[in-house]
Each structure stands twice: as structure tokens, then as C-alpha cells.
Motif scaffolding. Structure first.
Motif, short mmCIF file in Angstrom:
data_model
loop_
_atom_site.label_atom_id
_atom_site.label_comp_id
_atom_site.label_asym_id
_atom_site.label_seq_id
_atom_site.Cartn_x
_atom_site.Cartn_y
_atom_site.Cartn_z
N GLY A 289 0.80 -1.23 0.00
CA GLY A 289 0.00 0.00 0.00
C GLY A 289 0.82 1.27 0.00
N ARG A 290 2.10 1.16 0.38
CA ARG A 290 2.96 2.35 0.37
C ARG A 290 3.62 2.53 -1.00
NH1 ARG A 290 3.30 0.87 5.91
NH2 ARG A 290 2.86 2.66 7.27
N ASN A 291 4.31 3.66 -1.16
CA ASN A 291 5.02 4.00 -2.40
C ASN A 291 4.08 4.29 -3.56
OD1 ASN A 291 7.53 4.39 -3.85
ND2 ASN A 291 7.13 2.45 -4.89
N LEU A 292 2.84 4.67 -3.27
CA LEU A 292 1.90 5.03 -4.34
C LEU A 292 2.40 6.28 -5.06
CD1 LEU A 292 -0.87 4.81 -5.82
CD2 LEU A 292 -1.79 6.30 -4.02
N ARG A 293 2.47 6.19 -6.39
CA ARG A 293 2.88 7.34 -7.21
C ARG A 293 1.91 7.49 -8.38
NH1 ARG A 293 8.58 8.55 -5.98
NH2 ARG A 293 9.30 6.98 -4.50
N ASP A 294 1.81 8.72 -8.84
CA ASP A 294 0.93 9.00 -9.97
C ASP A 294 1.45 10.24 -10.69
OD1 ASP A 294 -1.22 8.96 -11.74
OD2 ASP A 294 -2.59 9.97 -10.35
N HIS A 295 1.08 10.39 -11.94
CA HIS A 295 1.38 11.61 -12.68
C HIS A 295 0.28 12.64 -12.43
CE1 HIS A 295 3.95 9.12 -15.66
NE2 HIS A 295 4.74 9.77 -14.84
N TYR A 296 0.70 13.86 -12.14
CA TYR A 296 -0.23 14.95 -11.83
C TYR A 296 -0.39 15.81 -13.08
CZ TYR A 296 -2.32 18.71 -8.97
OH TYR A 296 -3.16 19.65 -8.41
N LEU A 297 -1.57 15.79 -13.66
CA LEU A 297 -1.83 16.44 -14.95
C LEU A 297 -2.25 17.89 -14.76
CD1 LEU A 297 -2.44 16.49 -18.02
CD2 LEU A 297 -4.67 15.45 -17.48
N CYS A 298 -1.54 18.79 -15.43
CA CYS A 298 -1.87 20.21 -15.42
C CYS A 298 -2.21 20.65 -16.86
CB CYS A 298 -0.70 21.04 -14.91
SG CYS A 298 -0.19 20.62 -13.22
N THR A 299 -3.07 21.63 -17.01
CA THR A 299 -3.50 22.03 -18.35
C THR A 299 -3.54 23.54 -18.51
OG1 THR A 299 -5.83 21.90 -17.68
CG2 THR A 299 -4.90 19.97 -18.75
N LEU A 300 -3.33 23.97 -19.76
CA LEU A 300 -3.58 25.33 -20.21
C LEU A 300 -4.59 25.23 -21.34
CD1 LEU A 300 -0.23 24.97 -19.75
CD2 LEU A 300 -0.32 27.42 -20.16
N VAL A 301 -5.49 26.21 -21.42
CA VAL A 301 -6.54 26.20 -22.44
C VAL A 301 -6.53 27.53 -23.16
CG1 VAL A 301 -9.01 25.92 -22.91
CG2 VAL A 301 -7.93 24.59 -21.07
N ALA A 302 -6.74 27.48 -24.46
CA ALA A 302 -6.80 28.71 -25.26
C ALA A 302 -7.99 28.66 -26.20
CB ALA A 302 -5.52 28.89 -26.06
N GLY A 303 -8.61 29.81 -26.40
CA GLY A 303 -9.63 29.93 -27.43
C GLY A 303 -8.97 29.95 -28.79
N GLY A 304 -9.60 29.34 -29.79
CA GLY A 304 -8.99 29.23 -31.10
C GLY A 304 -9.71 30.03 -32.17
N GLN A 305 -9.07 30.10 -33.33
CA GLN A 305 -9.64 30.81 -34.47
C GLN A 305 -8.98 30.28 -35.75
OE1 GLN A 305 -8.70 34.93 -33.81
NE2 GLN A 305 -6.50 34.65 -34.10
N ARG A 306 -9.63 30.48 -36.88
CA ARG A 306 -9.10 30.14 -38.20
C ARG A 306 -8.88 28.65 -38.41
NH1 ARG A 306 -4.57 34.98 -39.03
NH2 ARG A 306 -6.00 36.73 -38.67
N PHE A 307 -9.53 27.82 -37.64
CA PHE A 307 -9.52 26.39 -37.90
C PHE A 307 -10.76 25.79 -37.23
CE2 PHE A 307 -7.94 26.48 -33.63
CZ PHE A 307 -8.21 25.24 -33.08
N SER A 375 -18.39 25.01 -26.97
CA SER A 375 -19.05 25.18 -28.27
C SER A 375 -18.16 25.91 -29.27
CB SER A 375 -20.37 25.94 -28.09
OG SER A 375 -20.14 27.20 -27.47
N ALA A 376 -17.33 26.82 -28.79
CA ALA A 376 -16.45 27.58 -29.67
C ALA A 376 -15.12 26.84 -29.87
CB ALA A 376 -16.20 28.97 -29.09
N ALA A 377 -14.39 27.24 -30.89
CA ALA A 377 -13.10 26.62 -31.16
C ALA A 377 -12.14 26.82 -29.99
CB ALA A 377 -12.49 27.21 -32.43
N GLY A 378 -11.34 25.79 -29.71
CA GLY A 378 -10.38 25.89 -28.62
C GLY A 378 -9.33 24.81 -28.74
N MET A 379 -8.31 24.92 -27.90
CA MET A 379 -7.25 23.92 -27.86
C MET A 379 -6.73 23.79 -26.44
SD MET A 379 -4.27 26.10 -29.86
CE MET A 379 -5.33 26.53 -31.24
N THR A 380 -6.19 22.61 -26.14
CA THR A 380 -5.73 22.31 -24.79
C THR A 380 -4.28 21.83 -24.83
OG1 THR A 380 -7.97 21.68 -24.12
CG2 THR A 380 -6.15 20.91 -22.73
N PHE A 381 -3.48 22.38 -23.92
CA PHE A 381 -2.09 21.99 -23.72
C PHE A 381 -2.01 21.36 -22.33
CE2 PHE A 381 -2.44 25.63 -26.40
CZ PHE A 381 -1.41 25.60 -27.33
N GLY A 382 -1.62 20.10 -22.26
CA GLY A 382 -1.50 19.44 -20.96
C GLY A 382 -0.08 18.94 -20.76
N PHE A 383 0.28 18.69 -19.51
CA PHE A 383 1.62 18.14 -19.23
C PHE A 383 1.64 17.53 -17.84
CE2 PHE A 383 1.85 22.26 -17.21
CZ PHE A 383 2.63 22.04 -16.09
#
Length: 535
Positions: A289-307, A375-383
């Protein structure tokens, strides 16, 4: 079933369990019983890649856990979903195929685990996969797990690749090969527009064998012991208690969370914890039960255009056209994994390979607890940070499986992890603000351009970060001299007979990638070890 006996009883039909069931039952002189808590996986929402959004909220097909809140997660509990069906989490995950780096496995071997260096595990990776690309030295061509590159192309994806190059990253057509660092379209377990899970890759063939018995809706309650020897498993099916005996071995492949819990409620674990559970001690192993590890996901979001982003294509009436394209075999959003592109970056110039895994998709969702796209165009950057230093625990609080265990990954508890997260925001923001992407960005919406200082970026990460669903480590592999190790290099539980653990819980350290590929690899290797030891 209460009177039946098999050579091997495997608990859990996920990435490891399905692989093991196939490999062990290929020996026609042995019998194998595979127990799975959930149902079959034959449902359109499971097989169609985009269908995972419908499966995640399905209680009959998922284990729904959550973490304990901490200051570093802004006192939030973070939902954790695990698959509960044939294929386990490989039947609902993002289908991303990232094996990890050479240094990950060499580090495992250096911890006292002979046989687990990169050179020694590479043949099992190659045997696992079927890829039409990559150097033959590093990639498999005829394995059961088909791996393909994302076929989707649009202006935003092209601009993202150009942005990565603009920021010093090379285009890397095989990040599962010689080196990981670079940018390219995602490699995914998708073949002919359908999800490839551990079930479709391994069980479809294996279930035709008379020596393999698969039992669904079988929730394991207890490993049965005779002194220190595992002799069977007690489980519940349709409300009825049942048991099955194992002549040779019980193999626990229930997943990082449920494996730790099952061992604990069976009497294998920290004596202090077991006393509070009221469970008789079978084997004192404080590392369970010890030594539990996981990846912690963080995101940035932007509104998009022209696609046209996936947001717009996923709404009616355009979705109807995407459905038609999918049926006809044309490129469609229904065949996509959640991240369309990957980039692997370094937070420090230290001569090592990447320590940050970045993902990009031309879609966005500002609703934290909803799978519905904007509903509007957008894109997501995660890491996420590849190798977090923070670790935590899984601890059963009751012998009843209706009561959730305590799950505490301790995200960002280590100061070094917090520094890498801030560096990750800086690196991803450099991509977002690049000249290449500028024509397609309307504005950064999350966290927003006003969030600029290291302190503010860290606070945003604490308030909005979530799991990447890459849980490992709760039955850590290591020599018996390490009091917190649970299994040896042959994956046998220390000081026990006929009991092994084979799943992501045995990983002593986090790998530099998603866990499904490595979990299937280690199950292939485990089956080879078991066959050799049984001669």
C-alpha cells in the motif's frame, strides 16, 4: 466454482491479467482461471475510441475512487477512475502508447531487481507490439498489440509541431525508440479505427482454449492461505460467496489500488494497519500500500480561431458527418485518442532525456466535472512531470469492498515536484505563445495571461490539477532486505509461497510515460519467469 481447482488463479482481467491469462493458457497442460469484478467488454462505447467519454461515468464498468485532500491540491479530493470490465483500464483509457525511457528500467535493476534493465525488458516490448514504423532494433512488427500513429491533420496541429521546433524540440517520429525527447503525433493502441485493449489483444484468442476459464462479475474478497501458502481466492458473484482453489499459484493483477487493498484485507501488509482492520496477520509486509505514485496532470486552455476544432466537429449537425466518415473508414474524430499530439521536454539542461510529457489536442473543455466540449473553437495543452518524487499510500479501512480505501498520492508534496510543475507551465506557455501558433490563438483562457508569477502558476496547478490515471508502486519490487519492498525480481511476494503480484503496483519507481504498455510488457516477462520456474 466452489469445488473447482485450477493450476493458476489470476485476480483481475486488466492489462496484466489478460496478458498473463493468454500466455499461461498457451501451455495446454495447465489450467487457468481468470476472475474479473466487472462485465464483458463487448459494447460499442468500449470499442469506438471516442466512446470512452460514455464509459467513464458507467458505474458497472468502472471503479470510482477519490484521493484524500491535501493543501497541495487546494484541499480538493481528486476523482480516480479505474476500469472494471474485461481489459480493465485498457478498455476505457486514452489509448496512448508510451513505453518509458531506458533510464527508467535501468534504475529498476539498480534497485536490486536483476533482469529488469532496459536491455532485458526490450525484447518483451518488441514481442508485445505490432508497429509499422520505428527502427526494428526498438520496435516490434508482429506482436498482438497494434500501435498506430494518429491520422488526424489540421492547421492547429501543424502549427503546434512548428511551435515545438521553434522552441528547440526535434521532430521525433518514434518517441518509443532510441530517444524520447521531441514532438510528433500520438502513438495509440488503435487499429482499423477501433480500440486495442488487453482484452481484444490477448483474450479473444485465449478464450477459445478449453483450459482457460474466465469468470466475470467476480469480486475478489480474500486470498485464501494455508499457513504462508496461497491456496485459492474467495469472491462474490451475484451476491453469492464462492471460492476457487489454486494448485500452483494465485496471481494478483487487480491494479495498483485494488491489489494493495486485497492483500491487506487478506492479512498481508503493515501489522499496525491490519490490527485496525481486525484482520489476522498472515505476513508482515509494511510496504503493501505504500510508495503510491501518480502523474499529476496540469493544463492550459486557449480559445482558437481560423480552424475547425474538435469542439465544433463534435456538435450536431457536423457530428453526423463525422459518424458517416467513421463508418466509411475516412479520418474522423471518433477514432482519436484524447491527446492528438505529444511532446517530450526537459525542464533543465542536465544531459538527460525528457522529464516532462506534454500533450496537445485541438479541443477544449472549461467544465471541470463534465466531458462536454466547449461550443467555440479551442485547444488544450496538458503536461505532467515524468518521475515525481512525491509518494503516498493506499490503505484499506474495511474488509468490505463497498467501503473505499484511503488513497493519498501526496501530489506535489515534494518541493522538487513543485519546481518542475512551474517549469512545465513555462515550457507549455512558450509553445502557446509561439509565432507558429499565434494565428490560431484567440486568447489564453486558462490560467489566463494575468497568472504570471511562479507562485500564481503553482497555485493554479494546485487548484486545477488532476490525475493522469497512472497509479504505480503499492506492491513495490525489490530485494527482501528492503523492508518496504513487497515482491522480489521474480514478482513472488516475499516470505510467501505460491503468491505473486503482476501489475503496475510492482513498479518501484514511476516510468517516463503512460503505464499500459509497461504493464503489458511486465506481464509478458512475468509469464516467461513463471514458465521457466515451473519446469
Amino acid at each position: 466454482m466452489s469445488d473447482l481447482e485450477f493450476d493458476y488463479v489470476i485476480v483481475g482481467a486488466g492489462a496484466a491479467g489478460c496478458t498473463l491469462a493468454n500466455q499461461l493458457s498457451a501451455q495446454l497442460d495447465v489450467t487457468v482461471c481468470l476472475l474479473e469484478a466487472g462485465p464483458m467488454d463487448k459494447h460499442p462505447t468500449v470499442r469506438v475510441p471516442a466512446g470512452f467519454t460514455r464509459v467513464i461515468g458507467n458505474a458497472s464498468r468502472t471503479w470510482s475512487f477519490e484521493t484524500e485532500p491535501t493543501v497541495q491540491t487546494a484541499n480538493r479530493s481528486i476523482p480516480l477512475i479505474q476500469g472494471k470490465m474485461l481489459g480493465g483500464s485498457t478498455s476505457l483509457n486514452g489509448m496512448v502508447y508510451v513505453r518509458g525511457q531506458r533510464a527508467d528500467f535501468d534504475a529498476w535493476a539498480a534497485l536490486g531487481n536483476p533482469g529488469w534493465s532496459y536491455k532485458e525488458v526490450l525484447p518483451f516490448f518488441r514481442a508485445l507490439e505490432s508497429r509499422t514504423f520505428g527502427e526494428p532494433e526498438y520496435s516490434g512488427r508482429s506482436g498482438p498489440v497494434n500501435v498506430t500513429r494518429v491520422r488526424w491533420r489540421d492547421p492547429a496541429c501543424s502549427a503546434f509541431m512548428e511551435a515545438a521546433v521553434e522552441n528547440g524540440l526535434p521532430i521525433n517520429p518514434d518517441y518509443n525508440g532510441r530517444e524520447q525527447k521531441g514532438v510528433d503525433f500520438t502513438q495509440a493502441t488503435i487499429h482499423r479505427r477501433r480500440r486495442v485493449s488487453a482484452s481484444t489483444a490477448f483474450l479473444q484468442t485465449a478464450t477459445r482454449r478449453r483450459n482457460l476459464h474466465v469468470v466475470t462479475h467476480a469480486v475478489a474478497e480474500r486470498i485464501l492461505f494455508s499457513t504462508n501458502r496461497a491456496v485459492g481466492v474467495r469472491y462474490v458473484r451475484d451476491g453469492q460467496p464462492m471460492s476457487v482453489k489454486a494448485r500452483r499459484e494465485v496471481i494478483v493483477s487487480a491494479g495498483t489500488i485494488n491489489t494493495a487493498r486485497l492483500l491487506q484485507i487478506s492479512g498481508v501488509g503493515d501489522p499496525d494497519w491490519l490490527v485496525q482492520l481486525g484482520v489476522p496477520l498472515v505476513n508482515a509486509l509494511p510496504g503493501v500500500g505504500r510508495n503510491l505514485r501518480d502523474h499529476y496532470l496540469c493544463t492550459l486552455v486557449a480559445g482558437g480561431q481560423r480552424f475547425r476544432s474538435i469542439n465544433q466537429l463534435a456538435a450536431w449537425p457536423r457530428l453526423g458527418l463525422q459518424l458517416a466518415r467513421y463508418v466509411l473508414g475516412a479520418v474522423s474524430i471518433l477514432e482519436l485518442p484524447p491527446p492528438v499530439m505529444h511532446c517530450f521536454m526537459k525542464s533543465a539542461d542536465d544531459g538527460r532525456d525528457a522529464d516532462i510529457q506534454g500533450v496537445f489536442t485541438p479541443a477544449s473543455n472549461h467544465r471541470v466535472h463534465s466531458a462536454k466540449l466547449d461550443s467555440a473553437a479551442g485547444m488544450t495543452f496538458g503536461f505532467w512531470q515524468h518521475r515525481p518524487m512525491s509518494s503516498g499510500y493506499v490503505r484499506a479501512v474495511s474488509t468490505s469492498l463497498c467501503e473505499q480505501p484511503l488513497i493519498q498520492p501526496n501530489y506535489l508534496a515534494d518541493e522538487r515536484d513543485r519546481a518542475v510543475v512551474v517549469a512545465g507551465f513555462r515550457l507549455m506557455r512558450n509553445l502557446l505563445r509561439s509565432q507558429s501558433l499565434k494565428p490560431y490563438i484567440r486568447e489564453e483562457t486558462l490560467p489566463g495571461e494575468h497568472v504570471e508569477t511562479d507562485e500564481a502558476l503553482l497555485q493554479f496547478a494546485q487548484q486545477t490539477g488532476r490525475t493522469a490515471y497512472h497509479f504505480v508502486g503499492t506492491a513495490s519490487m525489490g530485494p527482501a532486505s528492503n523492508r518496504l519492498s513487497v515482491v522480489g525480481a521474480d514478482l513472488r511476494v516475499h516470505r510467501m509461497e505460491s503468491l505473486r503480484v503482476v501489475d503496475a503496483s510492482i513498479m518501484p519507481q514511476m516510468i517516463s510515460g503512460n503505464t499500459q504498455a509497461t504493464t503489458m510488457m511486465l506481464a509478458l516477462k512475468a509469464a516467461d519467469i513463471i514458465r521457466r520456474q515451473s519446469r
